[in-house]
Design a protein around this motif. Structure first.
Motif, short mmCIF file in Angstrom:
data_model
loop_
_atom_site.label_atom_id
_atom_site.label_comp_id
_atom_site.label_asym_id
_atom_site.label_seq_id
_atom_site.Cartn_x
_atom_site.Cartn_y
_atom_site.Cartn_z
N HIS A 72 41.69 32.78 37.56
CA HIS A 72 40.87 31.80 38.79
C HIS A 72 40.23 32.53 39.41
O HIS A 72 40.55 33.93 40.38
CB HIS A 72 42.24 30.75 39.34
CG HIS A 72 42.79 29.99 39.11
ND1 HIS A 72 42.95 28.76 38.98
CD2 HIS A 72 44.34 30.44 37.50
CE1 HIS A 72 43.98 28.05 38.30
NE2 HIS A 72 44.47 29.57 37.87
N ASN A 75 34.89 31.27 44.06
CA ASN A 75 34.51 30.32 44.20
C ASN A 75 33.40 29.98 42.26
O ASN A 75 32.40 30.23 42.31
CB ASN A 75 32.45 30.91 44.36
CG ASN A 75 32.79 31.70 46.13
OD1 ASN A 75 33.19 30.43 46.29
ND2 ASN A 75 32.82 32.25 46.59
N LYS A 76 34.42 30.24 41.87
CA LYS A 76 34.58 30.07 39.83
C LYS A 76 35.14 28.96 38.86
O LYS A 76 36.08 29.29 39.79
CB LYS A 76 34.24 31.28 39.29
CG LYS A 76 33.12 32.44 39.41
CD LYS A 76 33.16 33.73 38.21
CE LYS A 76 31.32 34.33 38.52
NZ LYS A 76 31.51 35.22 37.22
N GLN A 77 34.56 28.44 38.61
CA GLN A 77 35.31 27.32 37.61
C GLN A 77 36.44 28.51 37.20
O GLN A 77 35.99 29.10 36.29
CB GLN A 77 35.21 26.88 36.87
CG GLN A 77 35.58 25.65 36.22
CD GLN A 77 34.44 24.51 35.38
OE1 GLN A 77 33.22 24.73 35.60
NE2 GLN A 77 35.47 23.60 34.93
N CYS A 79 38.56 29.87 34.13
CA CYS A 79 38.54 29.70 32.32
C CYS A 79 39.93 29.92 31.65
O CYS A 79 40.58 30.44 32.52
CB CYS A 79 37.08 30.85 32.46
SG CYS A 79 37.84 32.14 32.93
#
Length: 309
Positions: A72, A75-77, A79
């Protein structure tokens, strides 16, 4: 073994999805026939522009069934990276992150050229024959602070200010004269810290030996900065020292100026008086002297003779 890996993977995703209430970020208990995973929190930090290594467990692949990493980042999804003992792997995080093995066949997550973008929470799950190794790892960056120090006036008092800005972990500030100033930690962005220390300097203190000492956990030696007076400010002591001389110069200049005016005024007045005297002497007619009229000698003789006659 392949079926087992996929079953655990599905259980991991479903437990993550069911543990969140819609519209909130708070985790809630899960009512299920399966056991709820319990995570142990860990904290790791790495130097920027260096490769980083995260281990979920120190067990070898002989004991481990599989390893799942869920990443996590800000500002990112989220993965996922996973690998099982049969060689099956999943990597949706990109080329910068991969699962690798040590020489002892221990699995670890490799982060290439660690940067601020890699700061986040890394959740790992690694089951083995007698249990699970589950960790929630809070990853941050080791960033040395930027140091600033200066002298300024607050309420007519001289103070020394020292700031260690934008560092992680926090720095420690002290002063070379052994006195302790007030210290506060200011809120920073992206999890970085700014520490500020203010030291009041008594009047008459020798500032030449005053310096700010900043200690950062990953520095071998502390950094020392000498505070300088900010541009546009003048030391009160210097003003006091020069105040008397300024007045002396002003008074002397005033006396010289007034004396000069009086000198030229006196000189001008003397010239005016001389001019007036010369003008008055020219305007008067020349004085005539009384001259007795003299008769001719013959007339005089004759007049004398007439008396006797």
């Amino acid at each position: 073994m392949r079926d087992t890996m996929w079953i655990y993977t599905l259980m991991f995703f479903f437990s993550e999805a069911w543990s969140q209430n819609p519209g909130t970020n708070e985790s809630t208990p899960v009512k299920s026939n399966t056991s709820v995973s319990v995570y142990v929190d860990r904290y790791e930090s790495f130097n920027l522009e260096h490769d980083a290594t995260l281990m979920c467990s120190n067990r070898t692949w002989k004991e481990t069934m599989y390893v799942i990493w869920k990443v996590h980042l800000k500002n990112k999804q989220a993965c996922q990276i996973s690998f099982n003992s049969d060689g099956q792997s999943i990597n949706s995080c990109g080329a910068g992150k991969s699962l690798q093995n040590t020489s002892r066949a221990q699995s670890y997550l490799h982060i290439k050229n660690f940067s601020k973008k890699d700061v986040g929470i890394y959740i790992c799950e690694s089951p083995y024959s007698r249990g699970n190794d589950n960790y929630r790892i809070h990853v941050s960056a080791n960033v040395p602070p930027t140091i600033k120090s200066w002298l300024e006036y607050e309420d007519n008092k001289m103070v020394a200010v020292c700031i260690a800005e934008g560092g992680n972990p926090k720095s420690n500030i002290s002063w070379s004269n052994g006195r302790n100033g007030s210290v506060e930690t200011l809120p920073g962005s992206d999890g970085f810290f700014t520490v500020k220390s203010v030291l009041e300097i008594p009047e008459g203190t020798n500032r030449e030996n005053l310096s700010c000492v900043v200690q950062y956990p990953y520095w071998k030696h502390p950094e020392t900065v000498i505070p300088e007076l900010r541009e546009g400010q003048t030391l009160i002591e210097e003003v006091k020292d020069n105040f008397l001389w300024v007045w002396v110069v002003v008074i002397v200049a005033a006396v010289v100026f007034i004396a000069g005016i009086l000198f030229f005024a006196q000189k001008k007045l003397t010239k005016l008086r001389q001019c007036k005297r010369s003008e008055s002497s020219l305007s008067k007619p020349p004085r005539m002297e009384d001259v007795e009229e003299v008769e001719p000698y013959a007339s005089y003789i004759q007049r004398v003779n007439s008396i006797y006659n």
